[in-house]
Write a protein that holds these residues in place. Structure first.
Motif, short mmCIF file in Angstrom:
data_model
loop_
_atom_site.label_atom_id
_atom_site.label_comp_id
_atom_site.label_asym_id
_atom_site.label_seq_id
_atom_site.Cartn_x
_atom_site.Cartn_y
_atom_site.Cartn_z
N GLY A 1 -2.48 11.81 -0.21
CA GLY A 1 -2.30 11.83 1.22
C GLY A 1 -3.60 12.20 1.91
N GLN A 2 -3.54 12.29 3.24
CA GLN A 2 -4.75 12.54 4.02
C GLN A 2 -5.10 14.02 4.08
N GLY A 3 -4.16 14.88 3.69
CA GLY A 3 -4.41 16.32 3.71
C GLY A 3 -3.94 16.98 4.99
N THR A 4 -3.55 18.23 4.87
CA THR A 4 -3.16 19.02 6.04
C THR A 4 -3.77 20.41 5.91
N GLN A 5 -4.33 20.89 7.00
CA GLN A 5 -5.06 22.16 6.99
C GLN A 5 -4.10 23.34 7.07
N VAL A 6 -4.31 24.30 6.19
CA VAL A 6 -3.60 25.58 6.23
C VAL A 6 -4.63 26.68 6.38
N THR A 7 -4.47 27.49 7.41
CA THR A 7 -5.39 28.60 7.64
C THR A 7 -4.58 29.89 7.73
N VAL A 8 -4.96 30.85 6.90
CA VAL A 8 -4.27 32.14 6.88
C VAL A 8 -5.24 33.20 7.36
N SER A 9 -4.90 33.85 8.45
CA SER A 9 -5.77 34.87 9.00
C SER A 9 -5.39 36.25 8.46
N SER A 10 -6.38 37.09 8.32
CA SER A 10 -6.14 38.43 7.77
C SER A 10 -5.74 39.43 8.85
N GLN B 1 0.85 -1.19 0.00
CA GLN B 1 0.00 0.00 0.00
C GLN B 1 0.88 1.24 0.00
N VAL B 2 0.56 2.16 -0.89
CA VAL B 2 1.32 3.39 -0.98
C VAL B 2 0.81 4.37 0.07
N LEU B 3 1.76 4.94 0.79
CA LEU B 3 1.40 5.93 1.79
C LEU B 3 2.09 7.24 1.51
N LEU B 4 1.33 8.31 1.63
CA LEU B 4 1.87 9.65 1.58
C LEU B 4 1.53 10.31 2.91
N VAL B 5 2.53 10.77 3.62
CA VAL B 5 2.33 11.34 4.94
C VAL B 5 2.69 12.81 4.90
N GLU B 6 1.68 13.65 5.06
CA GLU B 6 1.87 15.10 5.01
C GLU B 6 2.00 15.67 6.41
N SER B 7 2.71 16.79 6.48
CA SER B 7 2.83 17.51 7.74
C SER B 7 3.18 18.97 7.44
N GLY B 8 3.04 19.82 8.46
CA GLY B 8 3.47 21.20 8.32
C GLY B 8 2.38 22.24 8.23
N GLY B 9 1.14 21.81 8.18
CA GLY B 9 0.06 22.79 8.13
C GLY B 9 -0.11 23.52 9.45
N GLY B 10 -0.97 24.52 9.44
CA GLY B 10 -1.23 25.25 10.67
C GLY B 10 -1.88 26.58 10.40
N LEU B 11 -1.86 27.41 11.43
CA LEU B 11 -2.47 28.74 11.38
C LEU B 11 -1.35 29.78 11.28
#
Length: 116
Positions: free
Chosen positions: A107-116, A1-11
């Motif tokens: 991959g499973q996705g990683t959330q990126v949130t940019v505040s104004s 099974q192919v796995l892609l592991v993401e990291s590094g997202g954030g606010l």
């Protein structure tokens, strides 16, 4: 099974930077076209950046000059450096591998949130 592991997202605040990472197995990494996509609220998933096996890159128009895709062969990892982030960059970022067998793996996705 192919796995892609993401990291590094954030606010992060507008104008800030983040670096996303996507790690996978060596067999997949060295034989696949790697790319980052994002899905923003209310929008379809779109290509952010792509990187071929030979090292060619392509970017979505909205991120050109701000984002950079790169790879570290020693770590079987592809990175997305995101600078000068804007609120419209908010979304879930997905790493993808297009394999030599013409499969697309996500991959499973990683959330990126940019505040104004």
């Amino acid at each position: 099974q192919v796995l892609l592991v993401e990291s590094g997202g954030g606010l992060v605040q507008s104008g800030g930077s983040l670096r996303l990472s996507c790690a996978t197995s060596s067999g997949i990494f060295r034989s696949s076209i790697m790319s980052w996509h994002r899905q923003s609220p209310g929008k379809q998933r779109e290509l952010v950046a792509g990187l071929t096996i030979s090292g060619r890159t392509n970017y979505g128009d909205s991120v050109k000059g701000r984002f950079t895709i790169a790879r570290d062969d020693s770590k079987n990892t592809v990175f997305l450096q995101m600078n000068n982030l804007k609120p419209e960059d908010t979304g879930v970022y997905y790493c993808s591998a297009h394999t030599i067998s013409d499969r697309d793996v996500w991959g499973q996705g990683t959330q990126v949130t940019v505040s104004s």
